[in-house]
Scaffold this motif. Structure first.
Motif, mmCIF file in Angstrom:
data_model
loop_
_atom_site.group_PDB
_atom_site.id
_atom_site.type_symbol
_atom_site.label_atom_id
_atom_site.label_comp_id
_atom_site.label_asym_id
_atom_site.label_seq_id
_atom_site.Cartn_x
_atom_site.Cartn_y
_atom_site.Cartn_z
ATOM 1 N N UNK A 1 0.854 -1.191 0.000
ATOM 2 C CA UNK A 1 0.000 0.000 0.000
ATOM 3 C C UNK A 1 0.887 1.238 0.000
ATOM 4 N N UNK A 2 0.567 2.178 -0.877
ATOM 5 C CA UNK A 2 1.366 3.404 -1.011
ATOM 6 C C UNK A 2 1.012 4.355 0.131
ATOM 7 N N UNK A 3 1.875 4.398 1.136
ATOM 8 C CA UNK A 3 1.673 5.252 2.303
ATOM 9 C C UNK A 3 2.950 6.046 2.508
ATOM 10 N N UNK A 4 2.824 7.332 2.835
ATOM 11 C CA UNK A 4 4.016 8.137 3.096
ATOM 12 C C UNK A 4 3.851 8.931 4.372
ATOM 13 N N UNK A 5 4.943 9.541 4.815
ATOM 14 C CA UNK A 5 4.941 10.197 6.112
ATOM 15 C C UNK A 5 3.980 11.384 6.146
ATOM 16 N N UNK A 6 3.767 12.038 5.013
ATOM 17 C CA UNK A 6 2.834 13.157 4.979
ATOM 18 C C UNK A 6 1.402 12.724 5.277
ATOM 19 N N UNK A 7 1.079 11.456 4.990
ATOM 20 C CA UNK A 7 -0.273 10.958 5.260
ATOM 21 C C UNK A 7 -0.619 11.005 6.744
ATOM 22 N N UNK A 8 0.384 10.867 7.598
ATOM 23 C CA UNK A 8 0.119 10.865 9.039
ATOM 24 C C UNK A 8 -0.332 12.249 9.511
ATOM 25 N N UNK A 9 0.226 13.267 8.905
ATOM 26 C CA UNK A 9 -0.201 14.634 9.210
ATOM 27 C C UNK A 9 -1.557 14.913 8.573
#
Length: 576
Positions: A291-299
């Motif tokens: 799954x394409x998840x990045x650190x910006x998603x947490x914000x």
């Protein structure tokens, strides 16, 4: 038996136990020396119980009982349970840090599942790293999987007050100031850790238990049932029943771990004030399942989620209080307007269906979205020339007055440097300083230890200063608190600008605007870089050498570069 075997060729286990001739003889015969009847091999689903029980992992030391409860459930549903051990990571004992071995344990899990005749797997995990490592390993194989957490300890009692792991930091400060004696310190140990289970607060272990429930990988209420509560065994038995049905339905991890499930987990983590370690583990899990998840998603997905669960360290109460107040389903129901309610879970129902009838029994523990305990929660991701790829901070556990701050750096090159100088009376530090700790990231420690919430020097504690802005490329315990910027990426040992910070440099933190900057020109940084040398780890062999050479940076989840993605469960060759 042969006809039944032919009907169940879809089961992985029948590639072992369904064979005729020599191979089938060998696969079944040696299993029979345990007293297993022949009809257990007749095509019923084989359920692996992946157990991280260990007396060196105190949080998981009760897992033998949970495994027996799972077996009962598997038998009741017509399955064949087989328990197997994998590497167990005890947070409190392992040196230099359990995080160094998370990826190794995940490899153990992955290969143990793939190499053996199991059709579905139940993961027994509790202590901080056992949960992500087991889920990561299972994702790489992608067979039907269900998670059972060990459950939190009951809250402790010391001198008339409820206590939990977050109080360790308070006790440490009080001891440093002479407010409690060594004998009182020892007394508090037993008062706090008085039952089986992991930390009683919303530390990393409870955050991981919450994560798997929010992702849909466990039955409802898995996250909060105390370890000492008999209902922990009941949910384990129910899980044993359910995993058999999951095999029949071919309900694999990839069908549950969708992009929407990850977004749900991020939002729920914000609402419960979960650990910053959640970021690095969820990124690693997403990388394994694809799954394409990045650190910006947490914000992005936590920025507008307030704090709904009044739990330490962001609040006042404990995990058992959450259970008595309605558990995680009660929190999720309060969030139904923002969540993906149609996300599938392991019981075959959606997360919305699972929480539709949940009730809140104590509004001092579970608040509403309209009237939360704190408006700021979740994970703030800050970027700038000090953290080009991002760093994280937990607003709900920070000091509001320090969320926008500018101060001079007090630099510690290593954790040993910090320990050697932090109590030096001549250390040039005051309430406006910014503490900077280098070389405690994935490569630099190695393993990215939980040392980011550096203790405040005694001379400041005596003045009533209990928080400073603290910045590092390391992590901190989920039970910790303070205005602590973590996971700076790139790390110092990889040549990030953090490596170039000097005493007296001004650093500006602006959490509302999500920035973290070192007030040094690019030209000056370029000059400093000419004289920079990476620390020599002097590690030339074994797993740790492999880790240092292949671990990715924190903003990618600190997994090994060669472990990304699924490789499936197919084994084509016989060993005989």
């Amino acid at each position: 038996m042969e006809n039944n075997m032919e009907e169940n060729k879809a089961l992985r286990s029948q590639n072992w136990f369904g064979k005729t001739g020599k191979d089938g003889f060998i696969y079944r015969a040696w299993m029979k020396n345990q007293g297993i009847p022949h009809d257990q091999f007749d095509g019923r689903p084989v359920i692996g119980i992946c157990n991280t029980w260990s007396e060196l992992t105190p949080c998981n030391a009760h897992f033998r009982d949970l495994a027996e409860a799972v077996k009962i459930g598997v038998y009741e549903a017509g399955g064949f349970p087989v328990e197997f051990p994998v590497m167990s990571l005890g947070e409190t004992l392992i040196k230099p840090t359990a995080m160094l071995y998370r990826n190794l344990a995940s490899m153990d899990v992955e290969e143990s599942i793939r190499a053996n005749p199991v059709d579905g797997v139940v993961l027994l995990c509790g202590c901080d790293k056992t949960t992500p490592s087991l889920v990561m390993g299972a994702c790489s194989v992608d067979i039907p999987t269900l998670v059972i957490s060990g459950g939190p300890m009951l809250k402790g009692h010391f001198k008339g007050k409820d206590i939990g792991t977050s109080d360790v930091w308070r006790f440490a400060e009080a001891y440093k100031l002479g407010q409690i004696s060594q004998s009182e310190f020892v007394e508090a140990e037993a008062c706090m850790a008085r039952t089986q289970g992991h930390c009683a607060v919303m530390g990393t272990a409870s955050t991981m238990a919450t994560m798997v429930e929010a992702l849909g990988l466990s039955l409802p209420n898995n996250a909060s049932i105390p370890a000492a509560d008999a209902r922990r065994k009941v949910i384990s038995q129910f899980s044993g029943r359910r995993i058999v049905e999951m095999v029949k339905e071919n309900l694999t991890l990839s069908k549950i771990l969708t992009r929407e499930a990850f977004e749900n987990a991020i939002m729920v983590n914000a609402a419960i004030g979960g650990s910053t370690n959640f970021v690095i583990h969820l990124l690693a899990i997403a990388g394994r399942i694809g799954v394409d998840l990045n650190i910006e998603d947490f914000d992005k997905f936590s920025q507008n989620i307030p704090l709904l669960a009044n739990l330490q360290p962001s609040g006042e109460h404990f995990m058992e209080d959450l259970y008595y107040s309605g558990g995680l389903p009660a929190v999720i129901k309060e969030m139904r307007e923002v969540l993906h309610n149609d996300a599938l879970t392991v019981n075959g129902k959606t997360i919305g269906e699972n929480c539709a009838d949940a009730e809140v029994y104590n509004r001092n523990i579970v608040a509403t979205m309209e009237n939360p305990f704190k408006p700021n929660s979740g994970i703030a991701v800050v970027k700038g020339n000090l953290s080009p790829n991002g760093a994280v901070l937990k607003p709900s556990a920070a000091t509001p007055e320090l969320m926008v701050h500018r101060g001079k750096a007090v630099v510690f090159e290593t954790i040993e440097d910090y320990h050697a100088r932090i109590e030096d009376p001549n250390l040039d530090i005051d309430e406006n300083s910014v503490m900077v700790l280098k070389n405690v990231g994935p490569k630099g420690y190695p393993g990215m230890a939980e040392v980011g919430n550096m203790g405040i020097p005694k001379k400041l504690l005596e003045k009533g200063v209990h928080d400073l802005v603290r910045i590092s490329d390391g992590r901190m315990s989920g039970t910790g608190f303070g205005t602590v910027v973590l996971h700076v990426s790139p790390e110092a040992a990889a040549g990030g600008n953090l490596a170039l910070v000097q005493n007296g440099d001004y650093i500006s933190l602006d959490v509302p605007n999500r920035t973290l900057n070192l007030e040094v020109s690019d030209e000056e940084l370029a000059e400093r870089r000419k004289n920079w040398e990476a620390i020599d780890m002097n590690i030339t062999r074994g797993y740790v050498n492999l880790y240092i050479n292949h671990v990715e940076q924190a903003h990618l989840g600190a997994d090994m570069d060669f472990l990304k993605g699924k490789s499936g469960s197919i084994v084509t060759r016989d060993s005989h």
